[in-house]
Motif scaffolding. Structure first.
Motif, PDB file in Angstrom:
ATOM      1  N   GLU A   1      -0.265 -13.597  -8.984  1.00 51.88           N
ATOM      2  CA  GLU A   1       0.527 -13.452  -7.770  1.00 51.88           C
ATOM      3  C   GLU A   1       0.098 -12.202  -7.013  1.00 51.88           C
ATOM      4  O   GLU A   1      -0.374 -11.231  -7.605  1.00 51.88           O
TER       5      GLU A   1
ATOM      6  N   SER B   1       1.764 -10.025  -3.481  1.00 51.62           N
ATOM      7  CA  SER B   1       2.797  -9.968  -2.447  1.00 51.62           C
ATOM      8  C   SER B   1       2.387  -9.016  -1.340  1.00 51.62           C
ATOM      9  O   SER B   1       1.869  -7.917  -1.602  1.00 51.62           O
TER      10      SER B   1
ATOM     11  N   THR C   1       5.697 -15.224   7.869  1.00 47.04           N
ATOM     12  CA  THR C   1       4.436 -15.658   7.279  1.00 47.04           C
ATOM     13  C   THR C   1       3.362 -14.612   7.576  1.00 47.04           C
ATOM     14  O   THR C   1       3.638 -13.540   8.115  1.00 47.04           O
TER      15      THR C   1
ATOM     16  N   PRO D   1      -3.750 -14.639   5.174  1.00 45.99           N
ATOM     17  CA  PRO D   1      -3.362 -14.192   3.828  1.00 45.99           C
ATOM     18  C   PRO D   1      -4.511 -14.207   2.815  1.00 45.99           C
ATOM     19  O   PRO D   1      -4.266 -14.096   1.616  1.00 45.99           O
TER      20      PRO D   1
ATOM     21  N   MET E   1      -4.630 -13.854  -1.318  1.00 45.67           N
ATOM     22  CA  MET E   1      -5.044 -14.969  -2.167  1.00 45.67           C
ATOM     23  C   MET E   1      -6.162 -14.541  -3.123  1.00 45.67           C
ATOM     24  O   MET E   1      -6.190 -14.949  -4.289  1.00 45.67           O
TER      25      MET E   1
ATOM     26  N   ARG F   1       0.982 -21.647  -1.323  1.00 49.55           N
ATOM     27  CA  ARG F   1       1.446 -20.741  -0.274  1.00 49.55           C
ATOM     28  C   ARG F   1       2.967 -20.632  -0.356  1.00 49.55           C
ATOM     29  O   ARG F   1       3.632 -21.542  -0.848  1.00 49.55           O
ATOM     30  N   PRO F   2       3.519 -19.563   0.119  1.00 48.96           N
ATOM     31  CA  PRO F   2       4.986 -19.430   0.068  1.00 48.96           C
ATOM     32  C   PRO F   2       5.662 -20.570   0.807  1.00 48.96           C
ATOM     33  O   PRO F   2       5.237 -20.959   1.896  1.00 48.96           O
TER      34      PRO F   2
ATOM     35  N   ASN G   1       6.057 -11.672   1.353  1.00 44.94           N
ATOM     36  CA  ASN G   1       5.607 -13.021   1.008  1.00 44.94           C
ATOM     37  C   ASN G   1       4.776 -12.942  -0.273  1.00 44.94           C
ATOM     38  O   ASN G   1       3.924 -12.063  -0.409  1.00 44.94           O
ATOM     39  N   THR G   2       5.029 -13.853  -1.186  1.00 44.74           N
ATOM     40  CA  THR G   2       4.294 -13.881  -2.454  1.00 44.74           C
ATOM     41  C   THR G   2       3.398 -15.115  -2.497  1.00 44.74           C
ATOM     42  O   THR G   2       3.866 -16.242  -2.320  1.00 44.74           O
ATOM     43  N   TYR G   3       2.112 -14.870  -2.724  1.00 39.95           N
ATOM     44  CA  TYR G   3       1.127 -15.948  -2.819  1.00 39.95           C
ATOM     45  C   TYR G   3       0.752 -16.132  -4.283  1.00 39.95           C
ATOM     46  O   TYR G   3       0.493 -15.158  -4.995  1.00 39.95           O
ATOM     47  N   THR G   4       0.723 -17.375  -4.732  1.00 45.06           N
ATOM     48  CA  THR G   4       0.519 -17.691  -6.149  1.00 45.06           C
ATOM     49  C   THR G   4      -0.704 -18.594  -6.324  1.00 45.06           C
ATOM     50  O   THR G   4      -0.877 -19.555  -5.569  1.00 45.06           O
TER      51      THR G   4
END
Length: 248
Positions: free
Chosen positions: A46, A48, A161, A165, A169, A207-208, A234-237
């Motif tokens: 993750e 953020s 958003t 991003p 990522m 994506r969130p 925003n947290t990207y996983t």
């Protein structure tokens, strides 16, 4: 002469039978060959970051006794809203009409003597919805407040958003691979085997999910000061699936 010919045919048949048997044996050996030992591991990473853009929906809804009257009132209000939005620095490319509808409004009468009269059209409702990309978050609250005063009376959904991003990522991918590798080392050490090379790797990126910050019916008598908003993070996983060879 006939005896020699028969002997030749017998030898040829024997050779062919032997070749078929050998081929069958090879196929059988390949079929039952033990599979090379592997280990498949997944890891999740993750990252953020603070949002740098908000996607905002604003709707103007007007009613009238005729469709023309409702449309005229709606268009007049929307023109004022659009002028204000552009004056606040929102570019044309970031303004999009995302919904437009005209609906008749009905009056339903009570049944009389078991007979139900058809509904009667008593007016029309026109709704026009804008979707905006607000790139200057410091102006977001004031923009909402001004739009409401000029005629916006529905909507207010905000999604925070990021325009680009990719850096987040990349960090999430690195963290996911590191976790998968650490997990694989722990398991192989516990099993007493040696971790080999990477055979396969794949990823699933998430994506969130759009999270509406607020959604409400709006009124023109809202507070004079700008609407308070909180952007958060925003947290990207990223989840990676890695298959390693095992060395014995």
């Amino acid at each position: 002469m006939r005896l020699a010919l028969s002997s030749s045919r017998l030898v040829l048949a024997t050779l062919l039978a032997g070749a078929v048997t050998a081929a069958a044996g090879q196929a059988s050996a390949q079929e039952f060959r033990p599979r090379d030992p592997v280990i498949s591991i997944s890891g999740e990473g993750e990252a953020s970051i603070a949002p740098d853009m908000a996607v905002l929906t604003l709707s103007v809804v007007r009613n009238g006794q005729t469709a023309e009257a409702a449309l005229s009132a709606n268009s007049a209000a929307m023109k004022e809203v659009l002028t204000a939005i552009k004056a606040d620095g929102v570019a044309d490319r970031d303004i999009q009409t995302s919904n437009f509808s005209i609906y008749p409004q009905y009056r339903h009468s009570e049944p009389k003597n078991g007979v139900v009269d058809p509904p009667e059209v008593v007016g029309y409702e026109v709704a026009n919805t804008l979707t905006l990309k607000v790139r200057d978050l410091d102006k977001l609250g004031a923009l909402i407040d001004r739009s409401v005063k000029l005629g916006v009376n529905q909507g207010g959904q905000i999604v925070f958003t990021n325009d680009d991003p990719e850096e987040a990522m990349t960090e999430a991918r690195k963290a996911a691979v590191a976790k998968a590798l650490a997990k694989a080392r722990t398991l192989t050490e516990a099993a007493g085997v040696k971790l080999g090379r990477v055979l396969e790797i794949s990823e699933n990126a998430a994506r969130p999910m759009p999270q509406p910050m607020m959604r409400m019916a709006m009124a023109k008598d809202m507070a004079a000061e700008a609407v308070p908003v909180a952007a958060g993070e925003n947290t990207y996983t990223v989840t990676v699936n890695v298959t390693f060879a095992l060395e014995q």
